[in-house]
Design an enzyme around this catalytic site. Structure first.
Site, PDB file in Angstrom:
ATOM      1  N   ARG A 278     -13.976   5.423   1.792  1.00  0.00           N
ATOM      2  CA  ARG A 278     -13.905   6.812   2.288  1.00  0.00           C
ATOM      3  C   ARG A 278     -14.301   7.766   1.165  1.00  0.00           C
ATOM      4  O   ARG A 278     -13.659   7.784   0.117  1.00  0.00           O
ATOM      5  CB  ARG A 278     -12.493   7.105   2.783  1.00  0.00           C
ATOM      6  CG  ARG A 278     -12.184   6.173   3.955  1.00  0.00           C
ATOM      7  CD  ARG A 278     -10.885   6.457   4.605  1.00  0.00           C
ATOM      8  NE  ARG A 278     -10.730   5.532   5.732  1.00  0.00           N
ATOM      9  CZ  ARG A 278      -9.756   5.575   6.602  1.00  0.00           C
ATOM     10  NH1 ARG A 278      -8.827   6.487   6.504  1.00  0.00           N
ATOM     11  NH2 ARG A 278      -9.709   4.699   7.586  1.00  0.00           N
TER      12      ARG A 278
ATOM     13  N   GLU B  50     -13.821  10.653   0.493  1.00  0.00           N
ATOM     14  CA  GLU B  50     -13.021  11.876   0.397  1.00  0.00           C
ATOM     15  C   GLU B  50     -13.006  12.321  -1.056  1.00  0.00           C
ATOM     16  O   GLU B  50     -12.798  11.512  -1.947  1.00  0.00           O
ATOM     17  CB  GLU B  50     -11.590  11.592   0.879  1.00  0.00           C
ATOM     18  CG  GLU B  50     -11.521  11.268   2.363  1.00  0.00           C
ATOM     19  CD  GLU B  50     -10.362  10.336   2.725  1.00  0.00           C
ATOM     20  OE1 GLU B  50      -9.800   9.698   1.818  1.00  0.00           O
ATOM     21  OE2 GLU B  50     -10.056  10.244   3.920  1.00  0.00           O
TER      22      GLU B  50
ATOM     23  N   ARG C 102      -2.074   9.147  -3.681  1.00  0.00           N
ATOM     24  CA  ARG C 102      -1.905   8.195  -2.572  1.00  0.00           C
ATOM     25  C   ARG C 102      -3.201   7.844  -1.845  1.00  0.00           C
ATOM     26  O   ARG C 102      -3.183   7.186  -0.819  1.00  0.00           O
ATOM     27  CB  ARG C 102      -0.862   8.714  -1.593  1.00  0.00           C
ATOM     28  CG  ARG C 102      -1.209  10.054  -0.983  1.00  0.00           C
ATOM     29  CD  ARG C 102      -0.019  10.536  -0.208  1.00  0.00           C
ATOM     30  NE  ARG C 102      -0.405  11.337   0.932  1.00  0.00           N
ATOM     31  CZ  ARG C 102       0.305  11.445   2.030  1.00  0.00           C
ATOM     32  NH1 ARG C 102       1.423  10.783   2.165  1.00  0.00           N
ATOM     33  NH2 ARG C 102      -0.089  12.210   3.004  1.00  0.00           N
ATOM     34  N   HIS C 103      -4.317   8.324  -2.377  1.00  0.00           N
ATOM     35  CA  HIS C 103      -5.620   8.007  -1.778  1.00  0.00           C
ATOM     36  C   HIS C 103      -6.540   7.324  -2.780  1.00  0.00           C
ATOM     37  O   HIS C 103      -6.561   7.679  -3.955  1.00  0.00           O
ATOM     38  CB  HIS C 103      -6.319   9.280  -1.291  1.00  0.00           C
ATOM     39  CG  HIS C 103      -5.673   9.890  -0.095  1.00  0.00           C
ATOM     40  ND1 HIS C 103      -4.792  10.931  -0.192  1.00  0.00           N
ATOM     41  CD2 HIS C 103      -5.787   9.596   1.217  1.00  0.00           C
ATOM     42  CE1 HIS C 103      -4.380  11.265   1.029  1.00  0.00           C
ATOM     43  NE2 HIS C 103      -4.963  10.466   1.898  1.00  0.00           N
TER      44      HIS C 103
ATOM     45  N   GLU D 283       2.883   8.106   5.238  1.00  0.00           N
ATOM     46  CA  GLU D 283       2.227   7.392   6.333  1.00  0.00           C
ATOM     47  C   GLU D 283       1.801   6.007   5.836  1.00  0.00           C
ATOM     48  O   GLU D 283       1.104   5.893   4.839  1.00  0.00           O
ATOM     49  CB  GLU D 283       0.985   8.176   6.784  1.00  0.00           C
ATOM     50  CG  GLU D 283       0.225   7.445   7.876  1.00  0.00           C
ATOM     51  CD  GLU D 283      -1.143   8.065   8.191  1.00  0.00           C
ATOM     52  OE1 GLU D 283      -1.265   9.301   8.190  1.00  0.00           O
ATOM     53  OE2 GLU D 283      -2.064   7.274   8.446  1.00  0.00           O
TER      54      GLU D 283
ATOM     55  N   SER E 253      -1.616   4.171  11.086  1.00  0.00           N
ATOM     56  CA  SER E 253      -1.932   4.937  12.298  1.00  0.00           C
ATOM     57  C   SER E 253      -2.372   3.931  13.344  1.00  0.00           C
ATOM     58  O   SER E 253      -2.984   2.920  13.013  1.00  0.00           O
ATOM     59  CB  SER E 253      -3.079   5.903  12.065  1.00  0.00           C
ATOM     60  OG  SER E 253      -2.659   6.972  11.270  1.00  0.00           O
TER      61      SER E 253
ATOM     62  N   ARG F 182      -0.975   1.218  -0.025  1.00  0.00           N
ATOM     63  CA  ARG F 182       0.130   2.125   0.320  1.00  0.00           C
ATOM     64  C   ARG F 182       1.449   1.377   0.408  1.00  0.00           C
ATOM     65  O   ARG F 182       2.451   1.793  -0.172  1.00  0.00           O
ATOM     66  CB  ARG F 182      -0.106   2.754   1.692  1.00  0.00           C
ATOM     67  CG  ARG F 182      -0.994   3.933   1.748  1.00  0.00           C
ATOM     68  CD  ARG F 182      -0.286   5.241   1.419  1.00  0.00           C
ATOM     69  NE  ARG F 182      -1.324   6.251   1.262  1.00  0.00           N
ATOM     70  CZ  ARG F 182      -1.736   7.026   2.255  1.00  0.00           C
ATOM     71  NH1 ARG F 182      -1.179   6.950   3.438  1.00  0.00           N
ATOM     72  NH2 ARG F 182      -2.690   7.894   2.056  1.00  0.00           N
TER      73      ARG F 182
END
Ligand code: ATP
Ligand code: MG
Length: 444
Positions: free
Chosen positions: A224, A226, A232-233, A367, A370, A418
């Protein structure tokens, strides 16, 4: 080098020491291979602490007793060098674990250069970025190894659980033609005359497979692009994926709850030493179900901001505080906050907003997963692509896969790093990846 007579440190502690009268134990002779963890020179007595993956043992040389050249060698071997040490196992009240080795042969297999670029002691004073620059050496530290021992337990427990559930493990492509998640940023790759993308998830593939093989799971790497730099990413991370036919969100939330409970149970069973090292007291979590609207009301009372269709990190943290040792499922999620493939619900929210059969699972204030029921009806899928302003023609194969007998189905994806980070209480997700990829890091 013939290592066939190797004894692991852990096993040495279970062997009879030299003082034993049992001759068939070769008088407690051991041949150990490992790293020089520490050395101490008290002039008449010299110690080497030898470390292998199974533990540490003290090697003790005594002037006058130990052969002269071995005794001399003992003071010259730099820390973290690789050695072979042959010796007699002795009972020793002072030695950690009650046993030590009197050396009869020492061979330096690979001398470590000094100074070492990072502090390799358990509570290393070197900051994380520098430790990651020298990750190969950082992994000499038992505290770093502990994380990956726990991660291994999590992985095996996940596979074990999925096998028992009757799911098939699948392998999916990582180079794809169109974005599988919509929103999140993607990495383009030059693919002959075309531009392809690195996979952001195996979503579309696991769905297509569940529509024939019913229950499938995967351990899948995702990329990703991002730009955010958070604790946490990652830009490359791994997911535990699950997808099941003839199931809705309720059914797969239950599978996820039991899966996480099984994982935690296994970590408690197998990793007591590692948990102790990190001062973590784990409990097999309970389960709580809350609608998105219920969470919004709780947060309103707590004066914590919740997004219109997403949970803020603060609200996730608060859920962790309010429900400790609990997997909190937040369901009846607003449709606008979920990807195109999530099934719209027949329910509406208190402000008339369209809800979905999508959910998030929050555990320890973050989280972890999902998931939801997916759309298996081509016309509805096309409608959702249009609503999200996505190009329908990019997803022709995916849409067509539901035209020839596709059952309802649901699933989820859970972040590997995570869950590792949370179970060990690590402050930064980068600790939970061997070789992290983030905005600033492509090496080692
Ligand atoms: P978040 O809201 O936490 O950024 P997300 O909703 O974008 O995550 P999903 O697409 O739902 O992520 O991915 C499934 C799971 O994978 C997440 O619940 C999380 O555990 C993990 N995950 C997602 N993105 C990342 C990332 N960039 N780095 C590490 N783990 C991630
Ligand atoms: Mg998510």
């Amino acid at each position: 080098m013939d290592t066939s007579n190797r004894t692991y440190v852990k096993d040495a502690f279970h062997m009879k020491a030299s003082s034993s009268s049992k001759d068939d134990e070769k008088k407690g002779e051991v041949e150990l291979y490992g790293w020089v963890h520490d050395t101490r020179d008290l002039s008449k007595i010299r110690f080497i602490v030898l470390r292998d993956i199974s533990g540490r043992i003290q090697v003790c040389g005594v002037k006058g007793e130990t052969e002269e050249d071995i005794f001399e060698l003992m003071k010259t071997i730099p820390r973290e060098s690789v050695v072979r040490i042959k010796g007699h196992l002795k009972e020793s009240k002072q030695a950690p674990g009650g046993k030590e080795v009197s050396p009869i042969e020492i061979e330096v297999i690979a001398k470590a250069e000094h100074p070492l670029p990072i502090d390799v002691s358990d509570h290393s004073k070197t900051e994380l970025p520098k430790r990651l620059d020298y990750r190969f050496l950082d992994l000499h530290r038992e505290r770093a190894q502990a994380i990956f021992k726990v991660q291994d337990t999590i992985l095996q427990a996940y596979r074990e659980f999925m096998n028992k559930e009757g799911a098939f493990e699948a392998i999916f492509p990582s180079i794809i033609g169109a974005s599988s998640e919509g929103g999140t940023e993607v990495y383009p790759v030059k693919y002959f005359e075309k531009t392809a993308l690195l996979s952001q998830s195996c979503q579309l593939y696991k769905q297509m497979l569940a529509c024939s093989m019913e229950k499938v799971f995967a351990v899948f790497t995702v990329w990703r692009a991002e730009k955010h730099n958070t604790t946490r990413h990652l830009n490359e991370s791994r997911q535990y994926d699950f997808e099941m036919a003839f199931a809705d969100d309720k059914i797969v939330m239950d599978v996820l709850a039991r899966c996480v409970q099984h994982i935690v149970k296994k970590v408690i069973e197998k990793n007591s030493k590692e948990l102790e090292m990190y001062e973590i007291k784990l409990k097999v979590p309970g389960v709580k179900y809350l609608t998105f609207h219920e969470v919004a009301s709780i947060m309103k009372k707590e004066k914590i901001h919740v997004g219109k269709d997403d949970l803020s990190p603060e609200s996730e943290r608060k859920l962790g505080e309010l429900y400790p040792d609990t997997i909190v499922f937040v369901y009846d999620w607003p449709l606008s906050g979920k990807p195109f493939y999530i099934m719209p619900s027949d329910k509406k929210g208190p402000n008339g907003e369209q809800l979905s059969n999508g959910f998030d699972a929050i555990y320890m204030g973050m989280e972890i997963s999902s998931g939801g029921q997916r759309i298996h009806i081509p016309e509805l899928l096309i409608e959702r692509f249009k609503a999200k302003k996505m190009k329908v023609e990019n997803f022709k194969d995916y849409i067509d896969s539901f035209r020839y007998g596709a059952p309802m189905h649901a699933g989820w994806g859970m972040g590997v790093e995570r869950i590792t980070m949370l179970l060990l209480g690590l402050p930064n997700i980068r600790e939970a990846v061997l070789f992290p990829r983030d905005r600033d890091r492509l090496t080692p």
